[in-house]
Each structure stands twice: as structure tokens, then as C-alpha cells.
Design a protein around this motif. Structure first.
Motif, PDB file in Angstrom:
ATOM      1  N   ALA A   1     -67.556  50.705  38.878  1.00 45.63           N
ATOM      2  CA  ALA A   1     -66.951  49.560  38.192  1.00 45.63           C
ATOM      3  C   ALA A   1     -66.935  49.791  36.685  1.00 45.63           C
ATOM      4  O   ALA A   1     -67.567  50.712  36.172  1.00 45.63           O
ATOM      5  N   TYR A   2     -66.229  48.934  36.016  1.00 45.76           N
ATOM      6  CA  TYR A   2     -66.169  48.927  34.557  1.00 45.76           C
ATOM      7  C   TYR A   2     -66.653  47.564  34.078  1.00 45.76           C
ATOM      8  O   TYR A   2     -66.739  46.617  34.853  1.00 45.76           O
ATOM      9  N   GLY A   3     -66.945  47.499  32.812  1.00 43.20           N
ATOM     10  CA  GLY A   3     -67.410  46.238  32.279  1.00 43.20           C
ATOM     11  C   GLY A   3     -67.115  46.105  30.812  1.00 43.20           C
ATOM     12  O   GLY A   3     -66.604  47.032  30.175  1.00 43.20           O
ATOM     13  N   LEU A   4     -67.442  44.949  30.288  1.00 41.57           N
ATOM     14  CA  LEU A   4     -67.320  44.670  28.862  1.00 41.57           C
ATOM     15  C   LEU A   4     -68.707  44.412  28.312  1.00 41.57           C
ATOM     16  O   LEU A   4     -69.440  43.583  28.832  1.00 41.57           O
ATOM     17  N   GLU A   5     -69.033  45.122  27.257  1.00 40.71           N
ATOM     18  CA  GLU A   5     -70.310  44.912  26.582  1.00 40.71           C
ATOM     19  C   GLU A   5     -70.062  44.028  25.369  1.00 40.71           C
ATOM     20  O   GLU A   5     -69.083  44.232  24.637  1.00 40.71           O
ATOM     21  N   TYR A   6     -70.926  43.047  25.173  1.00 37.43           N
ATOM     22  CA  TYR A   6     -70.792  42.127  24.051  1.00 37.43           C
ATOM     23  C   TYR A   6     -72.171  41.604  23.673  1.00 37.43           C
ATOM     24  O   TYR A   6     -73.133  41.737  24.437  1.00 37.43           O
ATOM     25  N   SER A   7     -72.272  41.012  22.516  1.00 39.76           N
ATOM     26  CA  SER A   7     -73.538  40.428  22.067  1.00 39.76           C
ATOM     27  C   SER A   7     -73.860  39.207  22.919  1.00 39.76           C
ATOM     28  O   SER A   7     -72.985  38.382  23.206  1.00 39.76           O
ATOM     29  N   CYS A   8     -75.117  39.069  23.303  1.00 36.83           N
ATOM     30  CA  CYS A   8     -75.533  37.911  24.095  1.00 36.83           C
ATOM     31  C   CYS A   8     -75.408  36.600  23.318  1.00 36.83           C
ATOM     32  O   CYS A   8     -75.490  35.527  23.922  1.00 36.83           O
ATOM     33  N   LEU A   9     -75.186  36.688  22.019  1.00 36.14           N
ATOM     34  CA  LEU A   9     -74.925  35.476  21.240  1.00 36.14           C
ATOM     35  C   LEU A   9     -73.667  34.761  21.750  1.00 36.14           C
ATOM     36  O   LEU A   9     -73.517  33.559  21.586  1.00 36.14           O
ATOM     37  N   TYR A  10     -72.752  35.526  22.355  1.00 43.49           N
ATOM     38  CA  TYR A  10     -71.498  34.987  22.877  1.00 43.49           C
ATOM     39  C   TYR A  10     -71.555  34.691  24.372  1.00 43.49           C
ATOM     40  O   TYR A  10     -70.535  34.390  24.985  1.00 43.49           O
ATOM     41  N   ARG A  11     -72.725  34.751  24.971  1.00 44.67           N
ATOM     42  CA  ARG A  11     -72.863  34.685  26.435  1.00 44.67           C
ATOM     43  C   ARG A  11     -72.177  33.458  27.053  1.00 44.67           C
ATOM     44  O   ARG A  11     -71.377  33.596  27.975  1.00 44.67           O
ATOM     45  N   LYS A  12     -72.490  32.276  26.593  1.00 44.00           N
ATOM     46  CA  LYS A  12     -71.894  31.060  27.167  1.00 44.00           C
ATOM     47  C   LYS A  12     -70.385  31.026  26.945  1.00 44.00           C
ATOM     48  O   LYS A  12     -69.628  30.674  27.846  1.00 44.00           O
ATOM     49  N   LYS A  13     -69.956  31.415  25.759  1.00 51.93           N
ATOM     50  CA  LYS A  13     -68.530  31.416  25.435  1.00 51.93           C
ATOM     51  C   LYS A  13     -67.775  32.393  26.335  1.00 51.93           C
ATOM     52  O   LYS A  13     -66.699  32.062  26.847  1.00 51.93           O
ATOM     53  N   VAL A  14     -68.337  33.582  26.550  1.00 53.63           N
ATOM     54  CA  VAL A  14     -67.696  34.580  27.413  1.00 53.63           C
ATOM     55  C   VAL A  14     -67.575  34.049  28.838  1.00 53.63           C
ATOM     56  O   VAL A  14     -66.532  34.193  29.478  1.00 53.63           O
ATOM     57  N   ASN A  15     -68.639  33.423  29.349  1.00 56.97           N
ATOM     58  CA  ASN A  15     -68.586  32.865  30.703  1.00 56.97           C
ATOM     59  C   ASN A  15     -67.457  31.854  30.848  1.00 56.97           C
ATOM     60  O   ASN A  15     -66.698  31.890  31.818  1.00 56.97           O
ATOM     61  N   VAL A  16     -67.321  30.962  29.880  1.00 54.75           N
ATOM     62  CA  VAL A  16     -66.268  29.946  29.920  1.00 54.75           C
ATOM     63  C   VAL A  16     -64.889  30.599  29.836  1.00 54.75           C
ATOM     64  O   VAL A  16     -63.982  30.259  30.608  1.00 54.75           O
TER      65      VAL A  16
END
Length: 72
Positions: A43-58
Motif C-alpha cells: 500500500a501507499y500512504g500520506l505522511e503528515y504532522s499529527c498536529l493536523y490529525r483531526k483535520k485530515v480525518n475530516v
């Protein structure tokens, strides 16, 4: 700062997700996931700062992109 990963099924899905996140001003990087990280194997994924965790989920939920979340 911890990093979060949204695991997606393919590089195409990762590219779509990255486009949506970029539009919402969330920086991310496409990465290849180790097969042990995903229930589906390769699989592939996107790495991002956990500061954006809730925003990314939405954002990804509203874009109807299915993903698995990992916190490293």
C-alpha cells in the motif's frame, strides 16, 4: 513532533488524497508503506504532522477516501 500516516490502497488514491489535503493547506508526503503496516499488504500512504490529525480525518472522510491511520 510525531508523524501520522493515512494508509491508502494505491498510489492513485494517495495522489487523490494529497490533492485534497493540499487544497485544504495540509502539507503531506506520499510514501510507500511496508506491507506489514497494512491489512491489505502492499500500500501507499500520506505522511503528515499529527498536529493536523483531526483535520485530515475530516477531510479524507468527506472526500470518501478510505484509509487506515497510523501514528509513529
Amino acid at each position: 513532533m510525531s508523524r501520522c500516516i493515512a494508509g491508502l490502497g494505491s498510489v492513485t488514491q494517495a495522489m487523490k488524497a494529497q490533492t485534497v489535503l493540499t487544497h485544504e493547506e495540509v502539507p503531506s508526503k506520499i510514501i510507500k508503506l511496508d506491507s506489514s503496516m497494512s491489512k491489505r499488504g502492499c500500500a501507499y500512504g500520506l505522511e503528515y504532522s499529527c498536529l493536523y490529525r483531526k483535520k485530515v480525518n475530516v477531510i479524507l472522510d468527506s472526500a470518501e477516501l478510505k484509509f487506515e491511520e497510523f501514528v509513529l
